[in-house]
Write a protein that holds these residues in place. Structure first.
Motif, PDB file in Angstrom:
ATOM      1  N   ARG A 199       0.821  -1.220   0.000  1.00 19.85           N
ATOM      2  CA  ARG A 199       0.000   0.000   0.000  1.00 19.85           C
ATOM      3  C   ARG A 199       0.858   1.276   0.000  1.00 19.85           C
ATOM      4  O   ARG A 199       0.603   2.238   0.715  1.00 19.85           O
ATOM      5  N   ASP A 200       1.910   1.249  -0.816  1.00 22.63           N
ATOM      6  CA  ASP A 200       2.801   2.413  -0.929  1.00 22.63           C
ATOM      7  C   ASP A 200       3.472   2.387  -2.305  1.00 22.63           C
ATOM      8  O   ASP A 200       4.624   1.985  -2.447  1.00 22.63           O
ATOM      9  N   GLU A 201       2.721   2.829  -3.310  1.00 21.36           N
ATOM     10  CA  GLU A 201       3.261   2.808  -4.670  1.00 21.36           C
ATOM     11  C   GLU A 201       4.402   3.801  -4.852  1.00 21.36           C
ATOM     12  O   GLU A 201       5.401   3.507  -5.509  1.00 21.36           O
ATOM     13  N   GLU A 202       4.271   4.982  -4.279  1.00 19.75           N
ATOM     14  CA  GLU A 202       5.231   6.052  -4.541  1.00 19.75           C
ATOM     15  C   GLU A 202       6.622   5.718  -4.007  1.00 19.75           C
ATOM     16  O   GLU A 202       7.626   6.145  -4.584  1.00 19.75           O
ATOM     17  N   LYS A 203       6.698   4.961  -2.919  1.00 22.27           N
ATOM     18  CA  LYS A 203       7.985   4.662  -2.308  1.00 22.27           C
ATOM     19  C   LYS A 203       8.897   3.908  -3.257  1.00 22.27           C
ATOM     20  O   LYS A 203      10.118   4.137  -3.289  1.00 22.27           O
ATOM     21  N   TYR A 204       8.329   2.987  -4.043  1.00 21.86           N
ATOM     22  CA  TYR A 204       9.144   2.142  -4.915  1.00 21.86           C
ATOM     23  C   TYR A 204       9.029   2.540  -6.393  1.00 21.86           C
ATOM     24  O   TYR A 204       9.411   1.774  -7.269  1.00 21.86           O
ATOM     25  N   ARG A 205       8.479   3.729  -6.642  1.00 23.90           N
ATOM     26  CA  ARG A 205       8.192   4.093  -8.024  1.00 23.90           C
ATOM     27  C   ARG A 205       9.461   4.267  -8.855  1.00 23.90           C
ATOM     28  O   ARG A 205       9.495   3.912 -10.032  1.00 23.90           O
ATOM     29  N   LYS A 206      10.513   4.788  -8.277  1.00 20.68           N
ATOM     30  CA  LYS A 206      11.761   4.944  -9.033  1.00 20.68           C
ATOM     31  C   LYS A 206      12.368   3.591  -9.390  1.00 20.68           C
ATOM     32  O   LYS A 206      12.920   3.417 -10.487  1.00 20.68           O
ATOM     33  N   ILE A 207      12.257   2.645  -8.475  1.00 17.22           N
ATOM     34  CA  ILE A 207      12.762   1.290  -8.772  1.00 17.22           C
ATOM     35  C   ILE A 207      11.934   0.673  -9.890  1.00 17.22           C
ATOM     36  O   ILE A 207      12.476   0.079 -10.838  1.00 17.22           O
ATOM     37  N   ARG A 208      10.617   0.808  -9.800  1.00 15.77           N
ATOM     38  CA  ARG A 208       9.751   0.259 -10.849  1.00 15.77           C
ATOM     39  C   ARG A 208      10.004   0.955 -12.188  1.00 15.77           C
ATOM     40  O   ARG A 208       9.883   0.341 -13.256  1.00 15.77           O
ATOM     41  N   ALA A 209      10.359   2.241 -12.150  1.00 14.03           N
ATOM     42  CA  ALA A 209      10.644   2.963 -13.392  1.00 14.03           C
ATOM     43  C   ALA A 209      11.841   2.349 -14.110  1.00 14.03           C
ATOM     44  O   ALA A 209      11.831   2.192 -15.345  1.00 14.03           O
ATOM     45  N   GLN A 210      12.867   1.982 -13.365  1.00 14.04           N
ATOM     46  CA  GLN A 210      14.029   1.340 -13.989  1.00 14.04           C
ATOM     47  C   GLN A 210      13.678  -0.046 -14.511  1.00 14.04           C
ATOM     48  O   GLN A 210      14.161  -0.470 -15.566  1.00 14.04           O
ATOM     49  N   GLN A 211      12.815  -0.752 -13.776  1.00 12.42           N
ATOM     50  CA  GLN A 211      12.355  -2.058 -14.264  1.00 12.42           C
ATOM     51  C   GLN A 211      11.559  -1.905 -15.554  1.00 12.42           C
ATOM     52  O   GLN A 211      11.696  -2.711 -16.484  1.00 12.42           O
ATOM     53  N   LEU A 212      10.727  -0.870 -15.612  1.00 12.95           N
ATOM     54  CA  LEU A 212       9.953  -0.618 -16.826  1.00 12.95           C
ATOM     55  C   LEU A 212      10.879  -0.299 -17.996  1.00 12.95           C
ATOM     56  O   LEU A 212      10.648  -0.758 -19.129  1.00 12.95           O
ATOM     57  N   LEU A 213      11.920   0.475 -17.750  1.00 10.36           N
ATOM     58  CA  LEU A 213      12.876   0.816 -18.801  1.00 10.36           C
ATOM     59  C   LEU A 213      13.530  -0.442 -19.362  1.00 10.36           C
ATOM     60  O   LEU A 213      13.649  -0.613 -20.585  1.00 10.36           O
ATOM     61  N   GLU A 214      13.945  -1.352 -18.493  1.00 11.84           N
ATOM     62  CA  GLU A 214      14.553  -2.610 -18.945  1.00 11.84           C
ATOM     63  C   GLU A 214      13.546  -3.462 -19.711  1.00 11.84           C
ATOM     64  O   GLU A 214      13.889  -4.088 -20.720  1.00 11.84           O
ATOM     65  N   LEU A 215      12.301  -3.471 -19.228  1.00 12.67           N
ATOM     66  CA  LEU A 215      11.254  -4.246 -19.896  1.00 12.67           C
ATOM     67  C   LEU A 215      11.008  -3.725 -21.308  1.00 12.67           C
ATOM     68  O   LEU A 215      10.901  -4.507 -22.267  1.00 12.67           O
ATOM     69  N   ALA A 229       7.190   7.698 -26.811  1.00 10.91           N
ATOM     70  CA  ALA A 229       5.980   8.521 -26.850  1.00 10.91           C
ATOM     71  C   ALA A 229       5.468   8.817 -25.435  1.00 10.91           C
ATOM     72  O   ALA A 229       5.017   9.931 -25.147  1.00 10.91           O
ATOM     73  N   LEU A 230       5.546   7.833 -24.536  1.00 11.43           N
ATOM     74  CA  LEU A 230       5.065   8.028 -23.164  1.00 11.43           C
ATOM     75  C   LEU A 230       6.006   8.902 -22.348  1.00 11.43           C
ATOM     76  O   LEU A 230       5.591   9.434 -21.309  1.00 11.43           O
ATOM     77  N   SER A 231       7.243   9.059 -22.783  1.00 11.15           N
ATOM     78  CA  SER A 231       8.198   9.862 -22.017  1.00 11.15           C
ATOM     79  C   SER A 231       7.788  11.323 -21.943  1.00 11.15           C
ATOM     80  O   SER A 231       8.270  12.059 -21.077  1.00 11.15           O
ATOM     81  N   VAL A 232       6.911  11.770 -22.856  1.00  9.67           N
ATOM     82  CA  VAL A 232       6.421  13.160 -22.815  1.00  9.67           C
ATOM     83  C   VAL A 232       4.953  13.199 -22.405  1.00  9.67           C
ATOM     84  O   VAL A 232       4.271  14.182 -22.645  1.00  9.67           O
ATOM     85  N   ARG A 233       4.479  12.123 -21.764  1.00 10.99           N
ATOM     86  CA  ARG A 233       3.074  12.079 -21.344  1.00 10.99           C
ATOM     87  C   ARG A 233       2.959  11.792 -19.852  1.00 10.99           C
ATOM     88  O   ARG A 233       2.476  10.736 -19.445  1.00 10.99           O
ATOM     89  N   PRO A 234       3.405  12.728 -18.985  1.00 12.71           N
ATOM     90  CA  PRO A 234       3.229  12.514 -17.547  1.00 12.71           C
ATOM     91  C   PRO A 234       1.767  12.495 -17.129  1.00 12.71           C
ATOM     92  O   PRO A 234       1.472  12.178 -15.981  1.00 12.71           O
ATOM     93  N   ASP A 235       0.867  12.850 -18.053  1.00 15.61           N
ATOM     94  CA  ASP A 235      -0.555  12.741 -17.749  1.00 15.61           C
ATOM     95  C   ASP A 235      -1.043  11.306 -17.870  1.00 15.61           C
ATOM     96  O   ASP A 235      -2.110  10.957 -17.360  1.00 15.61           O
ATOM     97  N   LEU A 236      -0.269  10.454 -18.544  1.00 13.26           N
ATOM     98  CA  LEU A 236      -0.664   9.058 -18.735  1.00 13.26           C
ATOM     99  C   LEU A 236       0.115   8.106 -17.837  1.00 13.26           C
ATOM    100  O   LEU A 236      -0.394   7.053 -17.465  1.00 13.26           O
ATOM    101  N   VAL A 237       1.341   8.435 -17.520  1.00 11.09           N
ATOM    102  CA  VAL A 237       2.171   7.595 -16.657  1.00 11.09           C
ATOM    103  C   VAL A 237       2.744   8.471 -15.553  1.00 11.09           C
ATOM    104  O   VAL A 237       2.859   9.688 -15.716  1.00 11.09           O
ATOM    105  N   PRO A 238       3.126   7.873 -14.414  1.00 13.51           N
ATOM    106  CA  PRO A 238       3.728   8.679 -13.347  1.00 13.51           C
ATOM    107  C   PRO A 238       4.970   9.417 -13.839  1.00 13.51           C
ATOM    108  O   PRO A 238       5.653   8.979 -14.772  1.00 13.51           O
ATOM    109  N   ALA A 239       5.255  10.538 -13.197  1.00 14.26           N
ATOM    110  CA  ALA A 239       6.382  11.377 -13.627  1.00 14.26           C
ATOM    111  C   ALA A 239       7.698  10.612 -13.576  1.00 14.26           C
ATOM    112  O   ALA A 239       8.578  10.809 -14.428  1.00 14.26           O
ATOM    113  N   GLU A 240       7.848   9.713 -12.585  1.00 10.11           N
ATOM    114  CA  GLU A 240       9.086   8.932 -12.493  1.00 10.11           C
ATOM    115  C   GLU A 240       9.251   8.014 -13.704  1.00 10.11           C
ATOM    116  O   GLU A 240      10.361   7.840 -14.216  1.00 10.11           O
TER     117      GLU A 240
END
Length: 942
Positions: A199-215, A229-240
């Protein structure tokens, strides 16, 4: 126990045989070896003459029971718990002499005799085993399984055709979908774990961002394109996530050289022989769609050029088309799950259009040539794109001349800020004039050539902008510049940011108050860092003693108060009582980010980042204004002229002198800067091709060329200004100039007449000695004064003219002064030698023969064109002054005709006024008729 094991073994053997065909070859080989081992054991047991049931129990059944015992507890299952009929069937099953059909019948009878719970459990074994086998094999497809499956032609994205096509190939879609699921299941599980367990998405969001990049990097070319395309859409994905994806590089391992060679041979046939020194073993660059090689080309015109050969990856259309189909079909489901207001299916279609368009290299060649042609037509020679070699280019092969240079963001040359200005103007031209916008403006595609030009690479993805958007942007800039923020909400609707049906709600909420504040701060320049510094400095003055964290809370409170105050104010007018909290919850329903903004913001962010490296106070908003000023002044369309009027007048009804001066300055800056830049670029190109020149001679030539460029820039500015002001069809600027100047002239005439007919007589009377002035007649002040009263418009125009003259005089561009050809004496009586010596030494106050020749040529060529137009403008001005005079006299006569008793002096003045009015009307009519006849004659000659 062994009887039970026999049942389990037979059921598992049946399940195993059902999934045997789905196993990988290596797995099948391993199982075959195990099966051979079991046969050897059974053979040994048979030689000992044991019973069939005992033999099977000792070999296969014990082995199976041991393995299944890891998952099933058999301790409570005994032979006594099995019905006698079942045991009899088991004995028959293993009795020799039975046919296969008989054994299957006995097996079915045995299964029916089992308890219901055991039936369900045993039935699940083959079902789950089969399902796992199917999933495993589909999610691990063989290499090249998508080869040849192309639903539409290269460059022509059609989602409906793709849907119909893939409906005939369901296993192909299943394989890729399950493969993508296999890649992403770990990431999906982590997200769900963070959200519902921790119940704490924001705490691990930077780690998940790197996992998403590798994926994304592992999932293939489509995932890379979507990630970008999503890199310029912070309205669609978290800023991290957006920040991590912004570092995504479109670089993948190169495909084999033999495949590149085969593609070149199939596409170019015999023309491939024209390519020489082409090292296919070492590509210069390798991306998700294709890779680039460097070589030489012998062309049909006999020339030999160094070229870049871009070769498309094999099967890339089949791969991207399938991925796009899966994304598009899954989009509605994802939208429902996330409860988002964004139409993800439409977004997927937009991505698909862009991605598939990149695969048609013939379209990229067309876009590249179109850009070069349009920039050349507009005189922007400082920016270019690679020259396409048509005879060696196809849909899958693109050959261009090699461009030598350095990435703009990595260049240490002193002209980088100048080239940033060039790039900015080029993108503004694409967005607001040509209508074809380059959609991949990352730093790697902006290059400074060795000749000092800006070269924009990779024209595979472009966006067409319609005229309505172009004019909406001009209106938006005009309202921002004039600080007419009440008009901004309508602009946001026109630009696609705000839904029309939510306009009243957003305005009532006060949500735009913080936006207005941010826009004001952004206009001062310095990028995001300086904007933050200014905001914090302002709040430190308001709240001294607070640290940065406390200031952030203070900012939020202030913003919330502004929103609430604006909401209450608007609600009092419109009757809308929606709470701010409700609007904030429903922001997604009101706002959206249009596609054009994504690519434009990407380009401008890239350019701003490069310019901020050279100038930390750089303002991209201010840098855009010169082009916007030129466009507004040059464009005669009604919407553009309305935007220009909004810019000049703002929210009031009077002209803002400062904005008018800025407008003229912006126009001057754009015109002269582009001319100078083009001249410098031409000099750089010539210097790059001429390495034999002496250093001192080259320095002298450079100085002369610089002065000549300044002269040409001033002439260009004069010509461009004349094109606007002397336009025979008229325009807003010309009408504004004529009307305001006529009003100021009328005011000046009234002041002069009042001074001659009223003020001067009084001064003369007062100046005569011995009270002699009392014998002079009294001026007709009562009769004449109404005719000398200035209207509010005339007073404002007169003040405006004085302010503009004072403001513009120091900044007006001037041509170099002419030399003293005749050696005339100084009129002040000072020594000529000093002046002449200074002039000769400085070299700045005289022009050289080249400059004089340029001025003479321009005068000779342009005077025949502009002299008649200047006469027409003068005629229009005089006619306007006469019309104003006639109207003013008529107004005074109408307001004073109610007087019943009219003195002789009054009668004389009114009679003279009527005659003057009649003459002014006649003169204005004659001038108008003459002008219309000249315009008709000019149109007929054309």
């Amino acid at each position: 126990m062994r009887n039970t094991a026999a049942i389990l073994s037979l059921l598992v053997i049946g399940a195993g045989s059902s999934c045997y065909a789905f196993q990988q070859p290596s797995t099948r080989q391993h199982h075959a070896q195990q099966f051979n081992s079991k046969r050897q054991i059974n053979h040994a047991i048979n030689n000992r003459n044991e019973k069939p049931l005992t033999k099977l129990s000792m070999s296969v059944m014990d082995d199976v029971t041991e393995k299944l015992g890891n998952y099933v507890d058999f301790s409570s299952l005994t032979t006594m718990s099995i019905p006698p009929a079942l045991l009899a069937d088991m004995d028959k099953l293993f009795t020799t002499g039975l046919t296969l059909e008989q054994k299957l019948a006995h097996l079915a009878s045995m299964y029916v005799s089992l308890p219901t719970s055991m039936q369900i459990a045993f039935a699940a074994v083959p079902i789950l085993t089969t399902a796992y086998g199917v999933f495993y094999n589909l999610s691990h497809p063989e290499d090249g399984y998508r080869r040849g499956y192309e639903p539409y032609r290269r460059g022509l994205y059609d989602p409906l055709v793709a849907k119909a096509y893939y409906s005939r190939h369901p296993f192909l879609v299943a394989k890729r979908a399950l493969e993508l699921l296999r890649f992403s299941n770990g990431f999906i599980f982590s997200i769900l774990y963070d959200k519902y367990i921790l119940r704490d998405e924001e705490k691990y969001r930077k780690i998940r961002a790197q996992q998403l990049l590798e994926l994304v990097q592992k999932a293939g070319p489509t995932a890379i394109k979507v990630g970008q395309a999503l890199s310029v859409r912070p309205d669609l994905v978290p800023a991290e996530y957006a920040e991590a994806l912004s570092t995504l590089q479109d670089r993948v391992p190169p495909f084999p050289s033999n495949e590149a060679k085969d593609l070149l041979r199939s596409e170019l046939s015999a023309s491939m022989m024209k390519l020489t020194n082409l090292s296919l073993e070492k590509p210069v660059a390798s991306a998700s769609i294709g890779q680039v090689y460097r070589g030489m080309a012998s062309l049909s015109d006999g020339s030999v050029r160094e070229v870049a050969v871009k070769v498309q990856r094999p099967d890339v259309l089949a791969e991207i088309a399938l991925d796009l189909h899966i994304v598009r079909e899954f989009a509605p489901t994802y939208q429902k799950i996330t409860r988002s207001a964004t139409d993800f299916q439409s977004l997927a279609n937009e991505w698909g259009r862009g991605f598939i368009a990149e695969l048609a290299y013939s379209e990229e060649a067309k876009n590249t040539k179109k850009f070069n042609k349009e920039m050349k037509e507009r005189g922007l020679t400082a920016v270019t794109a690679p020259v396409v070699v048509d005879e060696l280019s196809t849909d899958r092969i693109l050959v261009t001349e090699w461009v030598s240079g350095t990435r703009l963001d990595r260049s240490t040359a002193g002209d980088v800020p100048r080239l940033c200005s060039v790039a900015l103007n080029a993108y503004l031209l694409m967005l607001l004039e040509t209508g074809t916008l380059h959609c991949d403006p990352h730093p790697g595609n902006l290059m400074r050539t060795d000749e000092g030009q800006l070269c924009i690479l990779d024209w595979g993805m472009t966006l067409e902008t319609d005229p309505n958007l172009q004019y909406s942007l001009l209106e938006f800039v005009a309202h921002l510049t004039s600080e007419d923020y009440d008009r901004v909400p309508e602009d946001l609707v026109q630009l696609g940011f705000l839904k029309a049906e939510r306009l009243d709600t957003v305005r009532a909420s006060g949500f735009l108050e913080p936006l207005t504040y941010v826009l004001q701060q952004a206009g001062q320049g310095g990028g995001g860092k300086k904007v933050r510094e200014r905001i914090f400095a302002e709040y430190r003055e308001r709240y001294p003693g607070l640290d940065d964290d406390e200031l952030r809370y203070a900012m939020r409170d202030d913003m919330q108060k502004q929103i609430e105050e604006a909401r209450k104010k608007e609600s009092a007018v419109s009757g809308i009582t929606m709470e701010v909290e409700e609007l904030q919850k429903r922001n997604r329903d009101a706002f959206s980010i249009p596609e054009w903004f994504l690519y434009t913001s990407r380009a401008f962010l890239t350019l701003e980042g490069i310019c901020l490296q050279a100038d930390e106070d750089y303002s991209i908003i201010k840098s855009c204004f010169p082009y916007v000023a030129r466009r507004l002044l040059n464009d005669g369309s009604p919407r553009s002229q309305t935007a220009l009027k909004d810019l000049i007048y703002g929210a009031g009804d009077s002209i803002d002198v400062e904005r008018l001066t800025d407008l003229a300055g912006g126009f001057s800056t754009y015109t002269t800067t582009q001319k100078v830049i083009n001249s410098e670029t031409a000099n750089n190109i010539n210097a790059a091709h001429d390495n034999k020149s002496n250093a001192n001679a080259e320095m002298r030539r450079t100085s002369s060329k610089t002065r000549l460029a300044d002269t040409e820039a001033a002439i260009t500015l004069a010509k461009d200004g004349a094109e606007i002001l002397l336009n025979p069809k008229g325009n807003f600027v010309q009408n504004l100039l004529v009307d305001e100047t006529a009003a100021a002239t009328s005011a000046q005439i009234k002041d002069a007449l009042k001074d001659v007919l009223l003020d001067n007589p009084y001064r003369i009377k007062a100046s005569l000695p011995l009270n002699l002035g009392s014998f002079l007649p009294v001026p007709l002040e009562k009769e004449l004064a109404p005719f000398f009263e200035k209207s509010d418009g005339e007073i404002k125009a007169q003040a405006l003219l004085n302010k503009v003259t004072a403001a513009a005089a120091p900044s007006l561009p001037t041509l170099p002064s002419l030399p003293n050809l005749n050696g005339a004496a100084n009129t002040n009586g000072e020594n000529d030698n000093t002046t002449n010596s200074a002039s000769t030494n400085s070299g700045e106050s005289s022009i050289d023969p080249e400059q004089l020749a340029v001025i003479s040529r321009e005068l000779r060529e342009n005077l025949p064109k502009y002299a008649p137009l200047l006469g027409q403008l003068g005629s229009k001005f005089v006619a306007t002054v006469l019309e104003r005079t006639s109207e003013d006299i008529d107004r005074v006569l109408l307001t004073t005709e109610h007087n019943s008793e009219e003195s002789p002096a009054d009668t004389l003045v009114r009679t003279a006024a009527r005659g003057l009015k009649s003459g002014a009307e006649s003169g204005a009519q004659v001038l108008k008729s003459q002008r219309l006849a000249e315009e008709a004659e000019a149109a007929g000659s054309k």
